[in-house]
Structure formats: C-alpha cells, structure tokens
Scaffold this active site. Structure first.
Site, PDB file in Angstrom:
ATOM      1  N   HIS A   1     -10.892  27.771  -4.099  1.00 19.47           N
ATOM      2  CA  HIS A   1     -10.145  28.342  -2.967  1.00 19.47           C
ATOM      3  C   HIS A   1      -8.904  27.531  -2.595  1.00 19.47           C
ATOM      4  CE1 HIS A   1     -12.401  25.165  -0.927  1.00 19.47           C
ATOM      5  NE2 HIS A   1     -11.490  25.217   0.018  1.00 19.47           N
TER       6      HIS A   1
HETATM    7  C1  UD1 Z   1      -9.411  26.215   5.032  1.00 19.73           C
HETATM    8  C2  UD1 Z   1      -8.876  24.773   5.038  1.00 19.73           C
HETATM    9  C3  UD1 Z   1      -9.339  24.069   3.776  1.00 19.73           C
HETATM   10  C4  UD1 Z   1     -10.833  24.161   3.609  1.00 19.73           C
HETATM   11  C5  UD1 Z   1     -11.281  25.607   3.682  1.00 19.73           C
HETATM   12  C6  UD1 Z   1     -12.785  25.689   3.671  1.00 19.73           C
HETATM   13  C7  UD1 Z   1      -6.702  24.317   6.087  1.00 19.73           C
HETATM   14  C8  UD1 Z   1      -5.263  24.093   5.834  1.00 19.73           C
HETATM   15  N1  UD1 Z   1      -7.415  24.760   5.042  1.00 19.73           N
HETATM   16  O1  UD1 Z   1      -8.824  26.872   3.916  1.00 19.73           O
HETATM   17  O2  UD1 Z   1      -8.977  22.701   3.873  1.00 19.73           O
HETATM   18  O3  UD1 Z   1     -11.174  23.613   2.363  1.00 19.73           O
HETATM   19  O4  UD1 Z   1     -10.823  26.191   4.908  1.00 19.73           O
HETATM   20  O5  UD1 Z   1     -13.231  26.923   3.207  1.00 19.73           O
HETATM   21  O6  UD1 Z   1      -7.160  24.121   7.183  1.00 19.73           O
HETATM   22  N2  UD1 Z   1     -10.023  34.439   5.677  1.00 19.73           N
HETATM   23  C9  UD1 Z   1     -10.950  35.429   5.917  1.00 19.73           C
HETATM   24  N3  UD1 Z   1     -11.955  35.164   6.781  1.00 19.73           N
HETATM   25  C10 UD1 Z   1     -12.077  33.978   7.440  1.00 19.73           C
HETATM   26  C11 UD1 Z   1     -11.125  32.998   7.189  1.00 19.73           C
HETATM   27  C12 UD1 Z   1     -10.100  33.228   6.297  1.00 19.73           C
HETATM   28  O7  UD1 Z   1     -10.894  36.521   5.369  1.00 19.73           O
HETATM   29  O8  UD1 Z   1     -13.023  33.826   8.209  1.00 19.73           O
HETATM   30  C13 UD1 Z   1      -8.940  34.694   4.697  1.00 19.73           C
HETATM   31  C14 UD1 Z   1      -7.650  35.152   5.351  1.00 19.73           C
HETATM   32  O9  UD1 Z   1      -7.032  36.050   4.487  1.00 19.73           O
HETATM   33  C15 UD1 Z   1      -6.840  33.864   5.407  1.00 19.73           C
HETATM   34  C16 UD1 Z   1      -7.300  33.114   4.163  1.00 19.73           C
HETATM   35  O10 UD1 Z   1      -8.665  33.468   3.998  1.00 19.73           O
HETATM   36  O11 UD1 Z   1      -5.467  34.095   5.408  1.00 19.73           O
HETATM   37  C17 UD1 Z   1      -7.166  31.608   4.254  1.00 19.73           C
HETATM   38  O12 UD1 Z   1      -7.812  31.102   5.425  1.00 19.73           O
HETATM   39  P1  UD1 Z   1      -7.364  29.676   6.058  1.00 19.73           P
HETATM   40  O13 UD1 Z   1      -8.277  29.312   7.163  1.00 19.73           O
HETATM   41  O14 UD1 Z   1      -5.909  29.684   6.333  1.00 19.73           O
HETATM   42  O15 UD1 Z   1      -7.530  28.666   4.878  1.00 19.73           O
HETATM   43  P2  UD1 Z   1      -8.727  28.454   3.881  1.00 19.73           P
HETATM   44  O16 UD1 Z   1      -8.254  28.783   2.500  1.00 19.73           O
HETATM   45  O17 UD1 Z   1      -9.963  29.096   4.380  1.00 19.73           O
HETATM   46  N1  UDP Z   2     -20.791  26.925   0.716  1.00 19.28           N
HETATM   47  C1  UDP Z   2     -21.678  27.915   1.139  1.00 19.28           C
HETATM   48  N2  UDP Z   2     -21.578  29.154   0.563  1.00 19.28           N
HETATM   49  C2  UDP Z   2     -20.673  29.450  -0.406  1.00 19.28           C
HETATM   50  C3  UDP Z   2     -19.784  28.425  -0.822  1.00 19.28           C
HETATM   51  C4  UDP Z   2     -19.856  27.182  -0.237  1.00 19.28           C
HETATM   52  O1  UDP Z   2     -22.530  27.669   1.993  1.00 19.28           O
HETATM   53  O2  UDP Z   2     -20.639  30.584  -0.883  1.00 19.28           O
HETATM   54  C5  UDP Z   2     -20.867  25.593   1.363  1.00 19.28           C
HETATM   55  C6  UDP Z   2     -21.097  24.438   0.419  1.00 19.28           C
HETATM   56  O3  UDP Z   2     -22.472  24.207   0.249  1.00 19.28           O
HETATM   57  C7  UDP Z   2     -20.404  23.281   1.125  1.00 19.28           C
HETATM   58  C8  UDP Z   2     -19.258  23.960   1.874  1.00 19.28           C
HETATM   59  O4  UDP Z   2     -19.600  25.339   1.934  1.00 19.28           O
HETATM   60  O5  UDP Z   2     -21.251  22.687   2.087  1.00 19.28           O
HETATM   61  C9  UDP Z   2     -17.959  23.759   1.158  1.00 19.28           C
HETATM   62  O6  UDP Z   2     -16.984  24.551   1.747  1.00 19.28           O
HETATM   63  P1  UDP Z   2     -15.600  24.888   1.071  1.00 19.28           P
HETATM   64  O7  UDP Z   2     -15.710  24.750  -0.389  1.00 19.28           O
HETATM   65  O8  UDP Z   2     -15.170  26.196   1.631  1.00 19.28           O
HETATM   66  O9  UDP Z   2     -14.626  23.802   1.706  1.00 19.28           O
HETATM   67  P2  UDP Z   2     -14.196  22.319   1.331  1.00 19.28           P
HETATM   68  O10 UDP Z   2     -15.416  21.473   1.276  1.00 19.28           O
HETATM   69  O11 UDP Z   2     -13.442  22.375   0.040  1.00 19.28           O
HETATM   70  O12 UDP Z   2     -13.281  21.947   2.448  1.00 19.28           O
END
Ligand code: UD1
Ligand code: UDP
Length: 360
Positions: free
Chosen positions: A205
């Site tokens: 992601h």
């Molecule tokens: C965010 C964090 C990243 C973290 C990740 C965990 C920042 C800059 N990024 O990235 O560090 O690793 O969360 O998963 O803070 N969206 C949905 N539903 C949601 C949330 C997001 O559909 O509940 C979609 C939207 O299209 C949105 C995109 O995901 O634009 C990205 O969401 P965003 O919170 O900006 O960043 P993440 O990629 O989730």
């Molecule tokens: N995770 C989850 N379901 C999923 C994918 C990830 O519960 O389908 C959990 C995973 O076990 C870990 C956390 O989400 O604890 C990691 O989140 P993510 O990869 O979104 O973020 P990051 O750690 O890179 O910030």
C-alpha cells in the site's frame, strides 16, 4: 496525570491496543481520540470490536484527503480537544499524518508528547512517513524506541538522552495477546480453502509503490512471478489505496497465473492466522515486517530500504524492492534456512513499560 491516547489508522489501533488496556487495568485517567484517518469498517471498526477496545471519546472524522488538508484538519481538531480536556500527556504511535498533527498540536500547548516507535528512519525523504517520524521525534518529550538501533539514531540527531527509552514494540504485545485467540476463532484457512505453509501472503500500500502505474504494474508482475515460482496460491488482502489505483490504471492482478487471490482487507485475527501459516510473506508494510519476524514466518520487503533493520539483521527479512530477480533469489534464500531467529522487539511488556516510565 491525564493521558490522551491518539490513533487514526489500522496499524495505530492495533499497536495502541495494549496501551489502552494497560491504562484500563491501572485505572488511570485517560481518554482516546480517533482522527478517523481510516474510516472504512474493515480498516477501523473491526479492530475496535476484535480487540475489545472502548469507543473513542472523540472522533475527529477527518477522512481522506491530500496531506496538507488531512494533516491540517487533524491539527485543528486535536488542538480543540486538548484545550478542552487539558491532558498532561499525549501518547501517539508510528508515522502517519495523525501522529504528526497530534504531536504538533500537543507540543505547542506544552503537553508532554510520548512517541511510541520513536527513532525509526528509512532515510528516504520521498516517503511521507519519514517527514512525519522526524518532526514527531523532535517535538516529543518521551521517545519510546523499540531497540538500541533507534536510540543511536536519535542521539546522533542531537536528541536529549534523558528522553530516550528502549521499551520494545507494542506490536509484540498485540501479537502475543491475540495469536491464541486467532488460532481458536479464525476460520480463514477454511474460508479461503488453503492449507498451512501452502500459500504466499502479500500486501502492498506504500504510495511510492502503488500510486505510479509503472511501479504498480511491476509489483503485480512480481507477485505473479512469486506465485508461479512456488506454484502456490498468493493471498492478497488489498488496501483501499491499492484497490483504487489498480482500477485507475486498469491493471489486472492475475497476469500470467490464476493464483492471485485478491480479497478485501481482513480483521486482525484472520490476518494473524494467515501470517502465522504463510509459507512466506511479501509486503511493503511496516507492521507486517515486524509481525512476520515475531511469528517466525519468512518475510520479503518490497521496498528499497527499511526502517526496521533489526528484522534483516536477525535473518527474518530480505529487502528486494520490486525487482523480480531479487525477489526470486530472496524467496529461495529465505526458504532454504530454518526460521529460528530471535525476535528483537521485546517480550510483550512494552505498554506496561511505557506507562511506568510516564508515571515516574
Ligand atoms: C496511511 C499512512 C501510512 C500507513 C497506512 C496504514 C499517512 C501519510 N499514511 O496510508 O503511513 O502505513 O495508513 O494502512 O498517514 N481509504 C479508504 N478507506 C479508509 C481509508 C483510506 O477507502 O478508511 C482510501 C482512500 O481512497 C484514501 C486512500 O485509501 O484516499 C489512502 O488513505 P490515506 O489515509 O491517505 O493513506 P494510507 O495509504 O491509508
Ligand atoms: N492487517 C490486518 N488486516 C489486513 C492487513 C493488515 O489486520 O488485511 C494488520 C497487520 O497485522 C498489521 C497492520 O495491519 O498489524 C499493518 O498495517 P498496514 O500494513 O496498513 O500499515 P503499516 O504497518 O505499513 O503502517
């Protein structure tokens, strides 16, 4: 002492859970603020339910937007809550926009900021998370480092030694508190019709990997290649950011194989079960590199660098980028050795240690 516990995204809910529990056990004066950076049920609500977490007192409902807009909304919302509640301490975990905004708001109101998972550095400033980590560390009063590696990094950046505490990572608290429950309750292997050690698990992601058509196509090629190399199904719970980008770029996840099982994001118990039983994990996630290491499942990191170097040093993880040749070799290397590395992230008492340090 009055503690504000802040979270906003999937990994923060999981990694703050043991701190919430510890505050409850010790009957401390605390409350939770949720930025709602993540809001989809399967990135948010499901974790509160599975981990039995109390509903946040405040939900800022910021949702998704560009960095400045999202960070700004969280900053404004956090400041309002802090002015009203007057916490003495704020605890925030990780490197998201929620963490940055919360730390800035608290710091300017002279509230003590505790940064959980302090001192991680990828040294790649193209990652938005790197900026968030650096700024948060530099305005924090308590720097809770997972290992000595981060302590050294923070000292080199000139941060005061008295602020730095090595406490392990709350990821171990979460894994140890939930793996047995997962093994009892999760039916995910049956649901997906897969056998232990007969599937690959993948997630991706990172904006650097998925927001660009060429990178995302490369990533999908790599996953197809891995599935063909091991002749195994590859289970891929897809993050909404990546799902959106696959659609925007019109990329088909199964290119030359029918082995990619694209599924919706899973709850923690099902996902732990998949991590525990996967033959190998391919990921660009931070938390998953750590969890794979703790669960003794080989991991390959689809990035050019990691801010979790301990996982590589103990032999649990290889960094390959999204490069087919490197991944092919790394898969062979990881599967050719027994998963007997040491977990570098502590014994599952990180939350307890953090609360004791703050109390002192
Ligand atoms: C965010 C964090 C990243 C973290 C990740 C965990 C920042 C800059 N990024 O990235 O560090 O690793 O969360 O998963 O803070 N969206 C949905 N539903 C949601 C949330 C997001 O559909 O509940 C979609 C939207 O299209 C949105 C995109 O995901 O634009 C990205 O969401 P965003 O919170 O900006 O960043 P993440 O990629 O989730
Ligand atoms: N995770 C989850 N379901 C999923 C994918 C990830 O519960 O389908 C959990 C995973 O076990 C870990 C956390 O989400 O604890 C990691 O989140 P993510 O990869 O979104 O973020 P990051 O750690 O890179 O910030």
């Amino acid at each position: 002492m009055k503690i504000a516990l802040v979270l906003g995204t999937r990994p923060e809910i999981i990694k703050m859970a043991s701190l919430i529990r510890e505050c409850e056990i010790q009957k401390l004066d605390f409350f939770i603020i949720h930025s709602n950076q993540h809001y989809s049920e399967n990135l948010d609500k499901i974790f509160f339910e599975e981990l039995n977490l109390t509903t946040p007192k405040y939900n800022l409902q910021v949702g998704s937007s560009n960095h400045g807009n999202q960070t700004g909304k969280i900053l404004i919302g956090m400041e309002e809550v802090f002015l009203k509640e007057k916490p003495t301490h704020v605890l925030t975990q990780g490197d998201t926009n929620t963490v940055l905004a919360c730390a800035l708001a608290a710091s300017k109101l002279d509230i003590k900021v505790g940064h959980v998972e302090a001192g991680l550095r990828s040294y790649n400033r193209k990652m938005p998370e790197e900026t968030n980590r650096i700024v948060t560390d530099h305005v924090s009063d308590f720097l809770f480092c997972p290992t000595n590696t981060q302590k050294i990094i923070l000292e080199k950046e000139g941060l005061d030694q008295d602020k730095i505490h090595i406490v392990g990572n709350t990821v171990v608290d979460a894994v140890l508190q939930n793996i047995k429950i997962a093994q009892k309750q999760s039916k995910i292997l049956e649901i997906l019709n897969i056998q232990p050690k007969e599937f690959i698990l993948a997630t991706a992601h990172r904006s650097l990997n998925v927001d660009n058509k060429e990178s995302l196509q490369n990533l999908i090629n790599c996953l197809n290649n891995a599935a063909n190399q091991l002749n195994l199904p590859l289970v891929y719970p897809i993050h909404p950011r990546t799902k959106k980008m696959l659609k925007n770029f019109n990329i088909n996840p199964n290119i030359n194989t029918k082995k990619i099982k694209l599924i919706e994001p899973l709850g923690y118990l099902d996902f732990l079960m998949l991590q525990k039983h996967a033959k190998i994990i391919l990921t660009d996630s931070g938390g998953i590199q750590e969890e794979a290491c703790v669960l003794k499942t080989p991991c390959i990191t689809l990035r050019e660098e990691t801010e979790r170097p301990e996982t590589v040093e103990v032999g649990a993880n290889i960094i390959t980028g999204i490069n087919i040749n490197k991944i092919t070799k790394a898969i062979l290397a990881m599967l050719n050795k027994p998963p007997i590395w040491e977990n570098p992230y502590g014994d599952g008492t990180t939350a307890k240690q953090i609360i004791e340090i703050i109390k002192k």
